[in-house]
Design an enzyme around this catalytic site. Sequence first.
Site, PDB file in Angstrom:
ATOM      1  N   CYS A   1      16.196 -22.385  30.157  1.00 14.69           N
ATOM      2  CA  CYS A   1      16.770 -22.979  30.263  1.00 14.69           C
ATOM      3  C   CYS A   1      18.247 -21.051  30.146  1.00 14.69           C
ATOM      4  O   CYS A   1      18.752 -21.044  29.598  1.00 14.69           O
ATOM      5  CB  CYS A   1      17.316 -23.722  28.651  1.00 14.69           C
ATOM      6  SG  CYS A   1      18.911 -23.617  28.428  1.00 14.69           S
TER       7      CYS A   1
ATOM      8  N   THR B   1      22.777 -24.222  22.348  1.00 13.63           N
ATOM      9  CA  THR B   1      22.100 -23.644  23.511  1.00 13.63           C
ATOM     10  C   THR B   1      23.397 -22.547  23.789  1.00 13.63           C
ATOM     11  O   THR B   1      24.601 -22.730  24.072  1.00 13.63           O
ATOM     12  CB  THR B   1      21.643 -24.588  24.155  1.00 13.63           C
ATOM     13  OG1 THR B   1      20.801 -25.452  24.224  1.00 13.63           O
ATOM     14  CG2 THR B   1      21.420 -23.826  25.565  1.00 13.63           C
TER      15      THR B   1
ATOM     16  N   HIS C   1      23.907 -34.495  30.052  1.00 16.30           N
ATOM     17  CA  HIS C   1      23.030 -33.653  30.183  1.00 16.30           C
ATOM     18  C   HIS C   1      21.121 -34.482  29.987  1.00 16.30           C
ATOM     19  O   HIS C   1      20.383 -33.462  30.102  1.00 16.30           O
ATOM     20  CB  HIS C   1      23.121 -33.249  28.509  1.00 16.30           C
ATOM     21  CG  HIS C   1      22.336 -31.822  28.447  1.00 16.30           C
ATOM     22  ND1 HIS C   1      23.056 -31.160  28.706  1.00 16.30           N
ATOM     23  CD2 HIS C   1      22.167 -31.328  27.261  1.00 16.30           C
ATOM     24  CE1 HIS C   1      22.717 -29.686  28.469  1.00 16.30           C
ATOM     25  NE2 HIS C   1      21.731 -29.958  28.447  1.00 16.30           N
TER      26      HIS C   1
ATOM     27  N   TYR D   1      18.686 -33.424  32.840  1.00 14.06           N
ATOM     28  CA  TYR D   1      17.051 -32.394  32.443  1.00 14.06           C
ATOM     29  C   TYR D   1      16.174 -33.058  33.885  1.00 14.06           C
ATOM     30  O   TYR D   1      15.152 -32.435  34.072  1.00 14.06           O
ATOM     31  CB  TYR D   1      16.423 -33.269  31.351  1.00 14.06           C
ATOM     32  CG  TYR D   1      16.799 -32.464  29.822  1.00 14.06           C
ATOM     33  CD1 TYR D   1      18.023 -31.586  29.967  1.00 14.06           C
ATOM     34  CD2 TYR D   1      16.533 -32.846  28.417  1.00 14.06           C
ATOM     35  CE1 TYR D   1      17.825 -30.807  28.552  1.00 14.06           C
ATOM     36  CE2 TYR D   1      16.504 -31.649  27.401  1.00 14.06           C
ATOM     37  CZ  TYR D   1      17.712 -31.062  27.523  1.00 14.06           C
ATOM     38  OH  TYR D   1      18.023 -30.605  26.503  1.00 14.06           O
TER      39      TYR D   1
ATOM     40  N   CYS E   1      16.569 -29.737  35.731  1.00 15.87           N
ATOM     41  CA  CYS E   1      16.217 -28.005  35.367  1.00 15.87           C
ATOM     42  C   CYS E   1      14.868 -27.903  35.048  1.00 15.87           C
ATOM     43  O   CYS E   1      13.939 -27.123  35.092  1.00 15.87           O
ATOM     44  CB  CYS E   1      17.464 -27.707  33.583  1.00 15.87           C
ATOM     45  SG  CYS E   1      16.846 -27.952  31.873  1.00 15.87           S
TER      46      CYS E   1
ATOM     47  N   GLU F   1      12.021 -28.880  23.401  1.00 17.06           N
ATOM     48  CA  GLU F   1      13.779 -29.252  23.938  1.00 17.06           C
ATOM     49  C   GLU F   1      13.356 -30.950  25.072  1.00 17.06           C
ATOM     50  O   GLU F   1      14.542 -31.160  25.179  1.00 17.06           O
ATOM     51  CB  GLU F   1      14.847 -28.132  24.912  1.00 17.06           C
ATOM     52  CG  GLU F   1      16.005 -28.335  24.720  1.00 17.06           C
ATOM     53  CD  GLU F   1      16.391 -27.855  25.834  1.00 17.06           C
ATOM     54  OE1 GLU F   1      15.979 -26.562  26.629  1.00 17.06           O
ATOM     55  OE2 GLU F   1      17.643 -27.319  25.082  1.00 17.06           O
TER      56      GLU F   1
END
Length: 483
Positions: free
Chosen positions: A98, A189, A290, A294, A297, A445
């Site tokens: 991350c 984070t 967000h 995902y 990432c 996560e």
Amino acid sequence: MKTADQYIDSLRRLNLTVYMFGEKVENPVDHPIIRPSLNSVAKTYELAFDERYEELMTATSSLTGKKINRFTHLHQCADDLVKKVKMQRLLGQKTASCFQRCVGFDAFNAVDSTTFEMDRDLGTEYNQRFRDYMVYVQEEDLTVDGAMTDPKGDRSLRPSRQADPDLYLRVVEKTKDGIVVRGAKAHQTGAVNSHEILVMPTIAMEAEDRDYAVSFALPSDAEGIIYIYGRQSCDTRRLEGGDIDVGNCFFGGHEALVVFEDVFVPWDRVFMCGEYRYSGVLVERFAGYHRQSYGGCKVGVGDVLIGAAAQAAEYNGAAKASHIREKLTEMVHLNETLYSCGIACSAQGVATASGTYLIDLMLANVCKLNVTRLPYEIARLAEDIAGGLMVTMPSEQDLRHPEIGRYVEKYLKGVADVPTEHRMRMLRLIENLTLGTAAVGYRTESMHGAGSPQAQRIMITRQANMDHKKKLARVLAGIEKEE
Ligand code: SF4
Ligand code: FE
């Protein structure tokens, strides 16, 4: 734009209050447990200067017309949203971790469109204030921790009904100069690697929770902010001195519990204060962005995990087995499914009233709900391919030992022309991604980051337009005529 070195230097100038293992950390920048996570953020600066990635890593500011790091950009079109996901996949590939900077990025975009609509409806002046702040963020190329999640205490009770009123962050005092806030934000984070913290409410608030409907930004070392660093599985391997057993030799991520002990916020840094009706929109948008993230990432990290599994299979001498090839294909299929969702919710993005683009919320939630499942299957297949040695292997110190090292070397050998050390390194990387420090980012996560699966189900149900679907069925079943 800042270079990676300038970013690291700028962090050294901060005076953060950080605790880890019950002790105050005097120098977070060089702490061996923290440093790999800082390296991941530094990568977001480094790649912005790499010509190969300029298109993805940089953008033209809608506020100043200048070239900026994309992580500080307000999305101006659907293509900006697509590029964001591609950039995140790239960084996931380069760090297998991350890289933390997206939480601030997603917060900027959510706060911008929400404050614009608040001002339009209520006559407030939050958006201009926020945009002034954004110009500062862009000019200084800052990393900002987007902070949403409160500790939440008893989940059956609203913020103002909690036995301890601080379990959601709230305004405890208002003065002519600003506000004083108390509370905490949990699992934040990249908090310790950030220059600033941008706080948002965590749920849709009601009138009685007015004091909890608050959004603001502060320097991360503002007085009264305390960081309590989160543990990760196998974190202290970073104190052992070697690099094989850490798995990922360079990078990591981190989370922290951030406490606000009566912290003062000047009015020019306040972006919501009591407008509880808008907290739900802000939460929905930040979470939506967000959840889109995902689809980038996690896919990039998945690329590394798939590569590591394929490489381990070769080192084991199993690469040609048909079941291994099938499993690798399955992993690719699952990983690209997530990417498809990330790209789709971006390509279907629409302009909000402020001009800032928002993802398709239905598809972003579908994206994230898939992320709560598919990385687990990818990780399961990687463990299957890697073999049990991944978790029973002796340590780096044993490999290096003058007397017994030769036994480790000899008996952990796979195919003859591959050094035992390479095989150990690859298995440790898989261990790191599935069970070690990076498993926070890739597994748990994937479940709970950007909201737990139930939050996505609620959003999917809300966006599903079931009446429309029922109507389609009634028409085709001959019960009703089409209008
Ligand atoms: Fe970025 Fe992914 Fe980390 Fe969120 S989990 S901050 S999207 S890298
Ligand atoms: Fe996250």
